[in-house]
Design a protein around this motif. Structure first.
Motif, mmCIF file in Angstrom:
data_model
loop_
_atom_site.group_PDB
_atom_site.id
_atom_site.type_symbol
_atom_site.label_atom_id
_atom_site.label_comp_id
_atom_site.label_asym_id
_atom_site.label_seq_id
_atom_site.Cartn_x
_atom_site.Cartn_y
_atom_site.Cartn_z
ATOM 1 N N ASN A 212 35.493 45.183 30.794
ATOM 2 C CA ASN A 212 36.305 44.365 29.894
ATOM 3 C C ASN A 212 37.540 43.805 30.583
ATOM 4 N N LEU A 213 38.125 44.590 31.491
ATOM 5 C CA LEU A 213 39.325 44.114 32.174
ATOM 6 C C LEU A 213 39.003 42.967 33.123
ATOM 7 N N VAL A 214 37.846 43.033 33.779
ATOM 8 C CA VAL A 214 37.438 41.929 34.651
ATOM 9 C C VAL A 214 37.194 40.667 33.828
ATOM 10 N N VAL A 215 36.520 40.833 32.666
ATOM 11 C CA VAL A 215 36.276 39.686 31.790
ATOM 12 C C VAL A 215 37.607 39.095 31.315
ATOM 13 N N GLN A 219 39.153 35.372 32.112
ATOM 14 C CA GLN A 219 39.544 34.411 31.091
ATOM 15 C C GLN A 219 41.016 34.027 31.222
ATOM 16 N N GLY A 220 41.866 35.024 31.475
ATOM 17 C CA GLY A 220 43.291 34.741 31.635
ATOM 18 C C GLY A 220 43.572 33.870 32.841
ATOM 19 N N THR A 221 42.870 34.137 33.947
ATOM 20 C CA THR A 221 43.053 33.330 35.159
ATOM 21 C C THR A 221 42.621 31.891 34.930
ATOM 22 N N LEU A 222 41.463 31.721 34.289
ATOM 23 C CA LEU A 222 40.983 30.367 34.001
ATOM 24 C C LEU A 222 41.930 29.642 33.047
ATOM 25 N N GLY A 223 42.455 30.384 32.051
ATOM 26 C CA GLY A 223 43.398 29.784 31.115
ATOM 27 C C GLY A 223 44.696 29.394 31.787
ATOM 28 N N GLY A 224 45.247 30.293 32.600
ATOM 29 C CA GLY A 224 46.480 29.973 33.324
ATOM 30 C C GLY A 224 46.281 28.814 34.282
ATOM 31 N N LEU A 225 45.092 28.741 34.892
ATOM 32 C CA LEU A 225 44.804 27.662 35.841
ATOM 33 C C LEU A 225 44.800 26.298 35.152
ATOM 34 N N ILE A 226 44.159 26.203 33.978
ATOM 35 C CA ILE A 226 44.122 24.909 33.285
ATOM 36 C C ILE A 226 45.505 24.541 32.761
ATOM 37 N N PHE A 227 46.297 25.531 32.362
ATOM 38 C CA PHE A 227 47.680 25.235 31.952
ATOM 39 C C PHE A 227 48.468 24.662 33.125
ATOM 40 N N TRP A 228 48.265 25.235 34.303
ATOM 41 C CA TRP A 228 48.975 24.762 35.506
ATOM 42 C C TRP A 228 48.508 23.363 35.892
ATOM 43 N N ILE A 229 47.195 23.113 35.834
ATOM 44 C CA ILE A 229 46.651 21.794 36.188
ATOM 45 C C ILE A 229 47.164 20.721 35.234
ATOM 46 N N LEU A 230 47.268 21.082 33.935
ATOM 47 C CA LEU A 230 47.730 20.107 32.943
ATOM 48 C C LEU A 230 49.245 19.975 32.908
ATOM 49 N N GLY A 231 49.937 20.770 33.707
ATOM 50 C CA GLY A 231 51.395 20.679 33.762
ATOM 51 C C GLY A 231 52.095 21.302 32.573
ATOM 52 N N VAL A 283 34.365 26.671 29.000
ATOM 53 C CA VAL A 283 34.598 27.517 30.188
ATOM 54 C C VAL A 283 35.168 28.878 29.783
ATOM 55 N N ILE A 284 36.362 28.884 29.179
ATOM 56 C CA ILE A 284 36.996 30.158 28.820
ATOM 57 C C ILE A 284 36.156 30.908 27.786
ATOM 58 N N GLY A 285 35.652 30.172 26.782
ATOM 59 C CA GLY A 285 34.903 30.828 25.716
ATOM 60 C C GLY A 285 33.570 31.394 26.160
ATOM 61 N N LEU A 286 32.929 30.770 27.167
ATOM 62 C CA LEU A 286 31.604 31.231 27.601
ATOM 63 C C LEU A 286 31.669 32.375 28.601
ATOM 64 N N VAL A 287 32.861 32.611 29.201
ATOM 65 C CA VAL A 287 32.976 33.698 30.179
ATOM 66 C C VAL A 287 32.582 35.030 29.556
ATOM 67 N N LEU A 290 28.838 35.372 29.245
ATOM 68 C CA LEU A 290 28.116 35.422 30.513
ATOM 69 C C LEU A 290 28.402 36.694 31.302
ATOM 70 N N LEU A 291 29.697 37.065 31.391
ATOM 71 C CA LEU A 291 30.075 38.187 32.254
ATOM 72 C C LEU A 291 29.937 39.550 31.577
ATOM 73 N N ARG A 292 30.285 39.629 30.279
ATOM 74 C CA ARG A 292 30.314 40.941 29.625
ATOM 75 C C ARG A 292 28.960 41.656 29.658
ATOM 76 N N PRO A 293 27.829 40.964 29.371
ATOM 77 C CA PRO A 293 26.544 41.678 29.459
ATOM 78 C C PRO A 293 26.236 42.199 30.858
ATOM 79 N N ILE A 294 26.697 41.462 31.887
ATOM 80 C CA ILE A 294 26.424 41.885 33.261
ATOM 81 C C ILE A 294 27.284 43.086 33.646
ATOM 82 N N LEU A 295 28.578 43.021 33.329
ATOM 83 C CA LEU A 295 29.514 44.060 33.768
ATOM 84 C C LEU A 295 29.536 45.266 32.842
#
Length: 364
Positions: A212-215, A219-231, A283-287, A290-295
Motif C-alpha cells: 500500500n505504501l508503494v502504491v 500516486q503521490g509522486t505522479l500527483g506532485g509531478l503533474i502539479f509541478w509541470i502545470l506550475g 493515470v493517478i486513478g488507475l495506479v 494496476l499496482l495494488r493487485p501485483i504488490l
C-alpha cells in the motif's frame, strides 16, 4: 491442591511481570513496531545475502540494515523535512495575506453559480462550509507550524528513537527466525493457530507497508509531478498529501487533485484544468487498480470498508503509524474469529471461503 495453587500463583506473577514489562516499553512502542515491520519486509533480502555469506550473519544483517537506511530511512527524512518546510511557508503566506483563500473560494463560487443550490439540497450552507474550511486549514497550518518547532526542539529525542529502531531492527533481522520459534514455543495457543496468526501478522504488515505504501507513494509522486509541470504552487506539499490520502481506499488522492482541477476551471485556466482532470482519472486513478493487485494481492487484501475504518481509527489512535497498525489489528481480529468459527462453530474442519491455511511467517 498445593501444586494447583503454586501453578496459579506463578501464572498470575507471570502476567503481572509481563504487564509491568509492557508498560516499561510503552514509550518505545513506535520504534519497536517499526523495527518489527522493517525486519519483516527486509528479511527476504537478508536470507538471500546469507546464502552467499553463510559464515557472516552479523555482516549480512548489517548490510541489510544499510540497504534499509538508504532505500527507506533517508528518503523519508528528506521528504518529511521538505514537506514541513513547504507547509509552514504556505501557512505564513496565508497569515500575512499574501495568499487570500477567501478570494479563491469566491472565485470558485462565481464560476459555478449552482454550487449554493447543490449544497442546499443536502441541507448545507455554503458560507458555513467556507468558514469551517478556512478554520480547518488555518488550524492545520498552525498545527504543522507548532510541530515543526517542536520537532526542532526535540531533534535529539527523535534521533534517539530512530537509533533505537535501527538498533533493534539489526537484531530482529539477524535473529528473527529464532525469536519467532521461541514465541511459538512460549504461547499457549496451539502451534497451528500460532503459525496462522503470525503468518497473518507478517502478511498484513508486508501488504500494508510494502504494497500500500508503494502504491500511495506512486500516486503521490505522479500527483506532485503533474502539479509541478502545470506550475501549481507547492507541488511537493500536495504530492505528500496525496500520498497520505492514497492510503485510504474509496477516497484517495482525488481529494486533492479534483478540487484543484475545479479551481483551475473557475479561474478560467481551461487547458491546465482539463489536463489535470484527464491525468487524474487516467493515470493517478488507475495506479491503484494496476499496482495494488501485483504488490498486495487480492487474496490477502481486506475488504475496502474495513481498511478504510481501521486506517482512520489507527491514525486517530496511533498517529502516523496508525496507517499500518490499524489494518494489522483488523486482520488479527478477523483471523481470531476465523479460527473460532473453524474450530468451535464449524469443528468438522471445513474451511470457509476466506480462511487462510497456516503459512511460514518468514516466507517470501
Amino acid at each position: 491442591m498445593q501444586e494447583k495453587l503454586e501453578r496459579y500463583s506463578f501464572i498470575l506473577s507471570l502476567l503481572l511481570v509481563t504487564l509491568a514489562f509492557a508498560l516499561l516499553l510503552k514509550p518505545f512502542f513506535t520504534p519497536v513496531f517499526w523495527a518489527c515491520a522493517i525486519a519483516l519486509i527486509f528479511f527476504p533480502v537478508y536470507r538471500r545475502l546469507l546464502q552467499r555469506l553463510p559464515r557472516w550473519p552479523n555482516l549480512t544483517a548489517l548490510l541489510t540494515l544499510l540497504l534499509c537506511i538508504v532505500v527507506v530511512v533517508i528518503p523519508v527524512l528528506l521528504v518529511a523535512s521538505s514537506f514541513i518546510n513547504e507547509g509552514v511557508t504556505i501557512f505564513q503566506k496565508v497569515q500575512s495575506g499574501e495568499i487570500d483563500l477567501s478570494q479563491q473560494i469566491e472565485q470558485v463560487r462565481s464560476a459555478f453559480p449552482g454550487i449554493n443550490a447543490f449544497f442546499e439540497r443536502f441541507g448545507l450552507d455554503f458560507d458555513q462550509l467556507q468558514e469551517r474550511l478556512m478554520n480547518g486549514l488555518m488550524s492545520a497550518g498552525s498545527f504543522l507550524a507548532r510541530n515543526a518547532l517542536a520537532l526542532g526542539q526535540n531533534t535529539l529525542n527523535f534521533f534517539v528513537m530512530l537509533g533505537l529502531m535501527l538498533y533493534l531492527t539489526f537484531f530482529l533481522i539477524r535473529d528473527g527466525e529464532k525469536l519467532v520459534a521461541l514465541l511459538i514455543r512460549a504461547l499457549p495457543l496451539g502451534d497451528e493457530r500460532e503459525h496462522l496468526l503470525l503468518a497473518k501478522f507478517a502478511e498484513v504488515t508486508r501488504a500494508t507497508i510494502k504494497g500500500n505504501l508503494v502504491v500511495a507513494a506512486t500516486q503521490g509522486t505522479l500527483g506532485g509531478l503533474i502539479f509541478w509541470i502545470l506550475g501549481l504552487p507547492a507541488p511537493l506539499l500536495w504530492g505528500v498529501m496525496m500520498t497520505l490520502l492514497s492510503l485510504l481506499p474509496a477516497v484517495g488522492a482525488a481529494i486533492i487533485w479534483f478540487p484543484a482541477a475545479l479551481y483551475l476551471y473557475a479561474t478560467g485556466d481551461l487547458v491546465k484544468a482539463s489536463v489535470l482532470m484527464v491525468y487524474g482519472v487516467t493515470v493517478i486513478g488507475l495506479v491503484d487498480n494496476l499496482l495494488r493487485p501485483i504488490l498486495v494481492g487480492r487474496d490477502t487484501k481486506l475488504p475496502d470498508y474495513i481498511v478504510l475504518f481501521s486506517t482512520v481509527g489507527g491514525l486517530i489512535m496511533f498517529g502516523i503509524s496508525g496507517f499500518a497498525i490499524g489494518p494489522l489489528l483488523a486482520a488479527l481480529f478477523m483471523a481470531f474469529w476465523e479460527i473460532f468459527m473453524r474450530e468451535f462453530v464449524n469443528p468438522s474442519g471445513i474451511h470457509g471461503p476466506g480462511t487462510p491455511a497456516p503459512e511460514e511467517v518468514h516466507g517470501e
